[in-house]
Design a protein around this motif. Structure first.
Motif, PDB file in Angstrom:
ATOM      1  N   ILE A 151      10.994 -27.654 -17.380  1.00 48.61           N
ATOM      2  CA  ILE A 151       9.768 -26.868 -17.200  1.00 48.61           C
ATOM      3  C   ILE A 151       9.144 -27.149 -15.831  1.00 48.61           C
ATOM      4  CG2 ILE A 151       7.432 -26.413 -18.119  1.00 48.61           C
ATOM      5  CD1 ILE A 151       9.779 -25.328 -19.874  1.00 48.61           C
ATOM      6  N   SER A 152       9.113 -28.421 -15.426  1.00 46.66           N
ATOM      7  CA  SER A 152       8.549 -28.704 -14.098  1.00 46.66           C
ATOM      8  C   SER A 152       9.428 -28.105 -13.005  1.00 46.66           C
ATOM      9  CB  SER A 152       8.292 -30.198 -13.888  1.00 46.66           C
ATOM     10  OG  SER A 152       9.386 -30.945 -14.256  1.00 46.66           O
ATOM     11  N   GLU A 153      10.754 -28.091 -13.200  1.00 47.07           N
ATOM     12  CA  GLU A 153      11.660 -27.472 -12.219  1.00 47.07           C
ATOM     13  C   GLU A 153      11.415 -25.967 -12.144  1.00 47.07           C
ATOM     14  OE1 GLU A 153      14.014 -28.618  -9.953  1.00 47.07           O
ATOM     15  OE2 GLU A 153      12.927 -30.457 -10.401  1.00 47.07           O
ATOM     16  N   THR A 154      11.231 -25.331 -13.288  1.00 47.57           N
ATOM     17  CA  THR A 154      10.965 -23.886 -13.336  1.00 47.57           C
ATOM     18  C   THR A 154       9.687 -23.563 -12.564  1.00 47.57           C
ATOM     19  OG1 THR A 154      12.026 -23.696 -15.508  1.00 47.57           O
ATOM     20  CG2 THR A 154      10.512 -21.928 -14.895  1.00 47.57           C
ATOM     21  N   LEU A 155       8.643 -24.348 -12.810  1.00 45.71           N
ATOM     22  CA  LEU A 155       7.359 -24.111 -12.145  1.00 45.71           C
ATOM     23  C   LEU A 155       7.463 -24.326 -10.631  1.00 45.71           C
ATOM     24  CD1 LEU A 155       5.148 -25.824 -14.843  1.00 45.71           C
ATOM     25  CD2 LEU A 155       4.920 -23.425 -14.146  1.00 45.71           C
ATOM     26  N   LYS A 156       8.196 -25.374 -10.249  1.00 41.64           N
ATOM     27  CA  LYS A 156       8.379 -25.683  -8.828  1.00 41.64           C
ATOM     28  C   LYS A 156       9.047 -24.496  -8.106  1.00 41.64           C
ATOM     29  CE  LYS A 156       9.831 -30.027  -8.269  1.00 41.64           C
ATOM     30  NZ  LYS A 156      10.928 -31.048  -8.176  1.00 41.64           N
ATOM     31  N   LEU A 157      10.120 -23.982  -8.704  1.00 38.71           N
ATOM     32  CA  LEU A 157      10.837 -22.844  -8.117  1.00 38.71           C
ATOM     33  C   LEU A 157       9.947 -21.603  -8.068  1.00 38.71           C
ATOM     34  CD1 LEU A 157      14.261 -23.306  -9.954  1.00 38.71           C
ATOM     35  CD2 LEU A 157      13.882 -23.550  -7.489  1.00 38.71           C
ATOM     36  N   TYR A 158       9.153 -21.424  -9.113  1.00 40.22           N
ATOM     37  CA  TYR A 158       8.275 -20.256  -9.194  1.00 40.22           C
ATOM     38  C   TYR A 158       7.229 -20.289  -8.074  1.00 40.22           C
ATOM     39  CZ  TYR A 158       5.380 -16.613 -11.284  1.00 40.22           C
ATOM     40  OH  TYR A 158       4.675 -15.459 -11.517  1.00 40.22           O
ATOM     41  N   PHE A 159       6.569 -21.408  -7.922  1.00 38.36           N
ATOM     42  CA  PHE A 159       5.529 -21.518  -6.891  1.00 38.36           C
ATOM     43  C   PHE A 159       6.139 -21.382  -5.492  1.00 38.36           C
ATOM     44  CE2 PHE A 159       3.176 -24.148 -10.242  1.00 38.36           C
ATOM     45  CZ  PHE A 159       2.415 -23.054 -10.651  1.00 38.36           C
ATOM     46  N   SER A 160       7.340 -21.939  -5.319  1.00 35.58           N
ATOM     47  CA  SER A 160       8.018 -21.864  -4.029  1.00 35.58           C
ATOM     48  C   SER A 160       8.395 -20.411  -3.703  1.00 35.58           C
ATOM     49  CB  SER A 160       9.240 -22.785  -4.074  1.00 35.58           C
ATOM     50  OG  SER A 160      10.145 -22.456  -3.074  1.00 35.58           O
ATOM     51  N   ASP A 161       8.963 -19.690  -4.665  1.00 40.18           N
ATOM     52  CA  ASP A 161       9.317 -18.276  -4.456  1.00 40.18           C
ATOM     53  C   ASP A 161       8.065 -17.445  -4.199  1.00 40.18           C
ATOM     54  OD1 ASP A 161      11.954 -18.858  -4.896  1.00 40.18           O
ATOM     55  OD2 ASP A 161      12.234 -17.471  -6.579  1.00 40.18           O
ATOM     56  N   ARG A 162       7.031 -17.719  -4.943  1.00 34.71           N
ATOM     57  CA  ARG A 162       5.799 -16.931  -4.825  1.00 34.71           C
ATOM     58  C   ARG A 162       5.206 -17.087  -3.421  1.00 34.71           C
ATOM     59  NH1 ARG A 162       0.917 -17.456  -9.174  1.00 34.71           N
ATOM     60  NH2 ARG A 162       0.458 -19.337  -7.986  1.00 34.71           N
ATOM     61  N   LYS A 163       5.262 -18.304  -2.921  1.00 35.90           N
ATOM     62  CA  LYS A 163       4.763 -18.579  -1.573  1.00 35.90           C
ATOM     63  C   LYS A 163       5.542 -17.773  -0.531  1.00 35.90           C
ATOM     64  CE  LYS A 163       2.786 -22.528  -2.058  1.00 35.90           C
ATOM     65  NZ  LYS A 163       3.005 -23.905  -2.548  1.00 35.90           N
ATOM     66  N   GLY A 165       6.941 -15.020  -1.112  1.00 37.82           N
ATOM     67  CA  GLY A 165       6.765 -13.593  -1.372  1.00 37.82           C
ATOM     68  C   GLY A 165       8.004 -12.917  -1.901  1.00 37.82           C
ATOM     69  N   LYS A 166       8.973 -13.710  -2.396  1.00 37.69           N
ATOM     70  CA  LYS A 166      10.206 -13.126  -2.903  1.00 37.69           C
ATOM     71  C   LYS A 166      10.769 -13.979  -4.047  1.00 37.69           C
ATOM     72  CE  LYS A 166      14.760 -11.708  -1.481  1.00 37.69           C
ATOM     73  NZ  LYS A 166      15.379 -10.592  -1.022  1.00 37.69           N
ATOM     74  N   PHE A 167      10.896 -13.358  -5.218  1.00 43.23           N
ATOM     75  CA  PHE A 167      11.456 -14.072  -6.370  1.00 43.23           C
ATOM     76  C   PHE A 167      12.957 -13.882  -6.433  1.00 43.23           C
ATOM     77  CE2 PHE A 167       7.023 -13.594  -7.790  1.00 43.23           C
ATOM     78  CZ  PHE A 167       6.765 -14.921  -8.141  1.00 43.23           C
ATOM     79  N   LEU A 168      13.666 -14.982  -6.534  1.00 46.91           N
ATOM     80  CA  LEU A 168      15.119 -14.949  -6.674  1.00 46.91           C
ATOM     81  C   LEU A 168      15.484 -15.368  -8.091  1.00 46.91           C
ATOM     82  CD1 LEU A 168      16.029 -16.795  -3.349  1.00 46.91           C
ATOM     83  CD2 LEU A 168      16.033 -14.318  -3.755  1.00 46.91           C
TER      84      LEU A 168
END
Ligand SMILES: [Zn+2]
Length: 177
Positions: A151-163, A165-168
């Motif tokens: 869950i912490s890995e998922t959140l980390k990736l999410y915040f990083s992608d959001r920053k 401006g592109k979700f992978l």
């Protein structure tokens, strides 16, 4: 596994002919009871930039924070499962689900498929498995005690992608803590 789910006889552990690993085999009806990883589905539900988080009311990791997620049921699609878990754990209706990350957790024989989606309204309330639920900002989530590495890995990736401006779509393996 102790007893055969087909006939009730005590099972034995052996390598079936043509196989290369131990299985529970019924000496009476000869059914081979294969055991394979379980699929967990869950999601990051966003509303106005905030993320829906649940505080666990069950073990393991009682009192720690997580994203809505749980075992996929038989006969259920992946998206139906993620939506159902969000409803069960947070009484929230999530829409626009897109696949976000797939993780293998070989040490607990699980695979996690996490979606990202949105709440149409800021409506939520704790379900049976949650002490509390809420919409939180990134800076608050970074200070929370998160229940599981996946869950912490998922959140980390999410915040990083959001920053960026592109979700992978992400693929990863979680190692034991
Ligand atoms: Zn049997």
């Amino acid at each position: 596994m102790k007893f055969c789910s087909n006939c009730g006889e005590k099972v034995i552990s052996e390598i079936p002919e043509g196989d290369d690993r131990y299985r529970f085999v019924c000496p009476s009806c000869r059914v081979i009871h294969y055991q394979n990883p379980k699929m967990v589905v869950g999601c990051i539900a966003e509303f106005n930039g905030d993320i829906l988080m649940c505080r666990r009311s069950i073990q393991p990791r009682y009192g720690k924070w997580t994203l809505p997620a749980g075992y996929l049921e038989n006969g259920e699609t992946l998206i139906e499962g993620a939506k159902r878990e969000t409803f069960e754990e947070a009484n929230a209706t999530v829409v626009d689900l897109r696949p976000f990350a797939l993780f293998g957790l070989s040490f607990v024989n699980q695979a996690y498929l996490m979606f990202r989606g949105h709440l149409t309204k800021p409506n939520f309330a704790p379900g049976n498995e949650s002490l509390s639920t809420g919409l939180f900002k990134e800076k608050d989530i970074l200070r929370m005690e998160i229940a599981f590495t996946v869950i912490s890995e998922t959140l980390k990736l999410y915040f990083s992608d959001r920053k960026k401006g592109k979700f992978l779509f992400h693929l990863g393996e979680i190692l034991p803590e």
